[in-house]
Enzyme design. Structure first.
Site, PDB file in Angstrom:
ATOM      1  N   ASN A 178       0.831  -1.209   0.000  1.00 30.76           N
ATOM      2  CA  ASN A 178       0.000   0.000   0.000  1.00 30.76           C
ATOM      3  C   ASN A 178       0.869   1.264   0.000  1.00 30.76           C
ATOM      4  O   ASN A 178       0.615   2.194  -0.757  1.00 30.76           O
ATOM      5  CB  ASN A 178      -0.884   0.037   1.243  1.00 30.76           C
ATOM      6  CG  ASN A 178      -2.203  -0.686   1.028  1.00 30.76           C
ATOM      7  OD1 ASN A 178      -2.675  -0.805  -0.099  1.00 30.76           O
ATOM      8  ND2 ASN A 178      -2.799  -1.166   2.104  1.00 30.76           N
ATOM      9  N   HIS A 183      -2.915   2.298  -2.688  1.00 30.91           N
ATOM     10  CA  HIS A 183      -4.043   1.530  -2.178  1.00 30.91           C
ATOM     11  C   HIS A 183      -4.697   0.666  -3.271  1.00 30.91           C
ATOM     12  O   HIS A 183      -5.108  -0.468  -3.039  1.00 30.91           O
ATOM     13  CB  HIS A 183      -5.065   2.502  -1.582  1.00 30.91           C
ATOM     14  CG  HIS A 183      -6.007   1.865  -0.618  1.00 30.91           C
ATOM     15  ND1 HIS A 183      -7.267   1.472  -0.975  1.00 30.91           N
ATOM     16  CD2 HIS A 183      -5.867   1.536   0.687  1.00 30.91           C
ATOM     17  CE1 HIS A 183      -7.873   0.941   0.069  1.00 30.91           C
ATOM     18  NE2 HIS A 183      -7.043   0.978   1.097  1.00 30.91           N
ATOM     19  N   GLU A 213      -6.374  -8.006   5.322  1.00 33.65           N
ATOM     20  CA  GLU A 213      -5.548  -8.830   4.430  1.00 33.65           C
ATOM     21  C   GLU A 213      -5.385 -10.215   5.034  1.00 33.65           C
ATOM     22  O   GLU A 213      -4.344 -10.841   4.938  1.00 33.65           O
ATOM     23  CB  GLU A 213      -4.184  -8.178   4.142  1.00 33.65           C
ATOM     24  CG  GLU A 213      -3.688  -7.206   5.183  1.00 33.65           C
ATOM     25  CD  GLU A 213      -3.148  -7.886   6.433  1.00 33.65           C
ATOM     26  OE1 GLU A 213      -3.969  -8.072   7.371  1.00 33.65           O
ATOM     27  OE2 GLU A 213      -1.942  -8.207   6.467  1.00 33.65           O
TER      28      GLU A 213
HETATM   29  P1  GH3 Z   1       2.519  -8.443   8.672  1.00 34.54           P
HETATM   30  O1  GH3 Z   1       3.469  -9.138   7.759  1.00 34.54           O
HETATM   31  O2  GH3 Z   1       3.006  -8.421  10.079  1.00 34.54           O
HETATM   32  O3  GH3 Z   1       1.149  -9.012   8.566  1.00 34.54           O
HETATM   33  O4  GH3 Z   1       2.469  -6.924   8.202  1.00 34.54           O
HETATM   34  P2  GH3 Z   1       1.321  -6.179   7.406  1.00 34.54           P
HETATM   35  O5  GH3 Z   1       1.868  -4.925   6.865  1.00 34.54           O
HETATM   36  O6  GH3 Z   1       0.725  -7.118   6.416  1.00 34.54           O
HETATM   37  O7  GH3 Z   1       0.221  -5.976   8.528  1.00 34.54           O
HETATM   38  P3  GH3 Z   1      -0.473  -4.691   9.088  1.00 34.54           P
HETATM   39  O8  GH3 Z   1      -1.576  -5.211   9.965  1.00 34.54           O
HETATM   40  O9  GH3 Z   1       0.500  -3.750   9.691  1.00 34.54           O
HETATM   41  O10 GH3 Z   1      -1.118  -3.965   7.836  1.00 34.54           O
HETATM   42  C1  GH3 Z   1      -2.211  -4.447   7.163  1.00 34.54           C
HETATM   43  C2  GH3 Z   1      -2.602  -3.412   6.158  1.00 34.54           C
HETATM   44  O11 GH3 Z   1      -3.669  -3.833   5.322  1.00 34.54           O
HETATM   45  C3  GH3 Z   1      -3.073  -2.122   6.803  1.00 34.54           C
HETATM   46  C4  GH3 Z   1      -4.290  -1.745   6.013  1.00 34.54           C
HETATM   47  O12 GH3 Z   1      -4.234  -0.424   5.565  1.00 34.54           O
HETATM   48  C5  GH3 Z   1      -4.281  -2.682   4.843  1.00 34.54           C
HETATM   49  N1  GH3 Z   1      -5.618  -2.975   4.351  1.00 34.54           N
HETATM   50  C6  GH3 Z   1      -6.663  -3.480   5.040  1.00 34.54           C
HETATM   51  N2  GH3 Z   1      -7.746  -3.602   4.227  1.00 34.54           N
HETATM   52  C7  GH3 Z   1      -7.368  -3.161   3.001  1.00 34.54           C
HETATM   53  C8  GH3 Z   1      -8.049  -3.031   1.755  1.00 34.54           C
HETATM   54  O13 GH3 Z   1      -9.229  -3.365   1.598  1.00 34.54           O
HETATM   55  N3  GH3 Z   1      -7.355  -2.538   0.697  1.00 34.54           N
HETATM   56  C9  GH3 Z   1      -6.049  -2.174   0.826  1.00 34.54           C
HETATM   57  N4  GH3 Z   1      -5.433  -1.695  -0.236  1.00 34.54           N
HETATM   58  N5  GH3 Z   1      -5.388  -2.271   1.994  1.00 34.54           N
HETATM   59  C10 GH3 Z   1      -6.037  -2.758   3.073  1.00 34.54           C
HETATM   60 MG    MG Z   2      -0.303  -8.846   7.142  1.00 35.68          MG
HETATM   61 MG    MG Z   3      -3.277  -8.709   9.334  1.00 28.12          MG
END
Ligand code: GH3
Ligand code: MG
Ligand code: MG
Ligand code: MG
Length: 292
Positions: A178, A183, A213
């Site tokens: 992202n 996004h 995710e």
């Molecule tokens: P880790 O390997 O520890 O799982 O790190 P990570 O970056 O995957 O985990 P983190 O929980 O820090 O971030 C998850 C991100 O997913 C944050 C959020 O903005 C993004 N996200 C959640 N839903 C959506 C979506 O519908 N679309 C997009 N583009 N991003 C999303």
């Molecule tokens: Mg993650």
């Molecule tokens: Mg997660």
């Protein structure tokens, strides 16, 4: 659209079948109420039924009542077709759960428009059902639907002494995608990850978007080797090829936590908790891996 015609009179059945086929409907027929009820209970049940009232055994009104008692199944639009035309008959017929009431002998034009009205209702029901159970971005089951599926499978495992495997899969460093690609690219990765997970599963497995995710995979009848194999298939299919996004290609991997229940002993929440704990270990252990 599939339509059921139930009438004990062969001539009436044939006439109606001919007319509806001409209008472009796919027709199935039943000779009495019991046969109609059997057809309406099947997974591939027609979504609209035209039921004669007076039939031996279960009559049209009985069938309406039974269909409405089912609850869970997709909506079936029910039209009673009958010579009974008194107001009290109409009231009784509609109170049994029929959506509409058409007098015999039927007028073609009238039946045609009434069926069209029925089709609109059925399509609305289908659309609502999809909205209520599917994740809009990926098309996978949404959180509530995949939880319900797991709950049902856990109950079944308890009852039948079978097993269920659960995988919680979380994309690795997804925030980076992202942050660096935007996004929209993140969304594209989520869609592709969901598609690849689906391809890695058997037809009777299910996967849903449990959180941002995070994907929850339900594997009915799976013991440890089978669940492990599924998780490894998912891990490979994600890692093996970069994903195309509007901002360019990006690698994607997932960490996975797994849990199994054999027979009774764990409900959906318990299984998810175990899978979550295992997922945490997979993250701590370096990501792009499966832990139990
Ligand atoms: P880790 O390997 O520890 O799982 O790190 P990570 O970056 O995957 O985990 P983190 O929980 O820090 O971030 C998850 C991100 O997913 C944050 C959020 O903005 C993004 N996200 C959640 N839903 C959506 C979506 O519908 N679309 C997009 N583009 N991003 C999303
Ligand atoms: Mg993650
Ligand atoms: Mg997660
Ligand atoms: Mg009859």
């Amino acid at each position: 659209m599939r339509v059921l015609i139930a009438d004990d009179d062969p001539a009436a059945r044939l006439l109606l079948e001919g007319t509806l086929t001409e209008w472009g409907y796919e027709v199935v027929t039943a000779r009495d109420g019991s046969e109609a009820w059997d057809l309406l209970r099947r997974a591939d049940a027609p979504s609209l039924a035209i039921l004669d009232w007076m039939m031996p055994g279960l009559d049209g009104v009985d069938v309406c009542r039974k269909v409405r008692q089912e609850g869970e199944a997709p909506y079936v639009y029910l039209i009673l077709l009958t010579g009974k035309a008194r107001t009290e008959d109409v009231v009784r017929g509609m109170e049994s759960g029929a959506d509409d009431y058409v007098g015999k002998p039927f007028d073609e034009q009238e039946l045609k428009v009434r069926m069209r009205a029925g089709r609109r209702i059925v399509e609305l029901h289908d659309a609502l059902r999809i909205q209520a159970t599917r994740d809009a971005l990926t098309g996978a089951w949404n959180r509530r639907a995949i939880f319900d599926i797991l709950e049902r499978e856990a109950v079944r495992a308890g009852r039948e002494g079978t097993s269920v495997g659960v995988i919680m899969a979380d994309l690795d460093h997804f925030k980076r995608i992202n942050d660096t690609l935007g996004h929209q690219a993140g969304d594209a990765v989520l869609r592709e990850a969901s598609r690849r997970i689906e391809l890695a599963l058997r037809p009777y497995d299910a996967h849903g978007r449990y959180g941002g995710e995070e994907f929850l995979v339900v594997l009915p009848g799976c013991e440890m080797p089978c669940a492990w194999a599924a998780a490894e298939r998912i891990r490979h299919t994600l890692a093996e090829a970069h994903v195309a996004t509007p901002s360019g290609m990006t690698p994607v991997t997932a960490s996975m936590g797994m849990a199994i229940v054999h027979g009774a002993g764990r409900d959906a929440e318990g299984l998810i908790r175990l899978a979550d704990e295992a997922l945490y270990r997979a993250k701590r252990g370096g990501r792009n891996r499966v832990e139990v």
